[in-house]
Write an enzyme that holds these catalytic residues in place. Sequence first.
Site, mmCIF file in Angstrom:
data_model
loop_
_atom_site.group_PDB
_atom_site.id
_atom_site.type_symbol
_atom_site.label_atom_id
_atom_site.label_comp_id
_atom_site.label_asym_id
_atom_site.label_seq_id
_atom_site.Cartn_x
_atom_site.Cartn_y
_atom_site.Cartn_z
ATOM 1 N N THR A 16 -4.280 25.249 33.091
ATOM 2 C CA THR A 16 -3.704 24.441 33.656
ATOM 3 C C THR A 16 -3.913 23.350 32.208
ATOM 4 O OG1 THR A 16 -3.713 23.892 35.274
ATOM 5 C CG2 THR A 16 -1.937 24.538 35.346
ATOM 6 N N CYS A 17 -5.496 24.075 32.095
ATOM 7 C CA CYS A 17 -6.130 22.862 31.014
ATOM 8 C C CYS A 17 -5.482 22.645 30.019
ATOM 9 C CB CYS A 17 -7.974 22.825 31.111
ATOM 10 S SG CYS A 17 -8.751 22.673 29.498
ATOM 11 N N ASP A 18 -5.776 21.323 29.437
ATOM 12 C CA ASP A 18 -4.940 21.561 27.991
ATOM 13 C C ASP A 18 -5.508 22.327 26.793
ATOM 14 O OD1 ASP A 18 -2.629 19.962 28.625
ATOM 15 O OD2 ASP A 18 -3.363 17.897 28.075
ATOM 16 N N ARG A 21 -4.988 25.845 27.175
ATOM 17 C CA ARG A 21 -3.856 26.226 26.239
ATOM 18 C C ARG A 21 -3.705 26.190 24.979
ATOM 19 N NH1 ARG A 21 -0.204 21.893 30.496
ATOM 20 N NH2 ARG A 21 -0.240 23.740 31.912
#
Length: 126
Positions: A16-18, A21
């Site tokens: 879920t870490c930008d 991603r």
Amino acid sequence: MTQETAPTLILYGIKTCDTVRKARKYLSDNHIDVTFHDFRQQGIDSHLLEQFIEGLGLKALLNTRGTTWRNLTDEEKQSTADPLAARNIMLKHPAVIKRPVLVRADGKMLVGFDTETWSTFLQGAN
């Protein structure tokens, strides 16, 4: 009889870490196969953390800008000046490890994501 080979690249982080991603998209867009290890789902053990510390340094791994860091007590934050305490906090709260961590089969590793740095690093994986 088939022999299993170690993956060429392993990407460690939190899905879920930008930044993770972006890194995963970069790898996918460039058709680079990678095994993904999610700290939240698969955790991290002391042996793996020691490998990261040896390869990258304790200071480079400690993410003091994220939500997990902000949610630590002042006492916990101050205790990270001690390497053993910092290790223990990273084991207890893997989200406080800066990410992503990309590891090549030869053991070389990077932390963080930058397309130019990654491009050069990945050329060494071939």
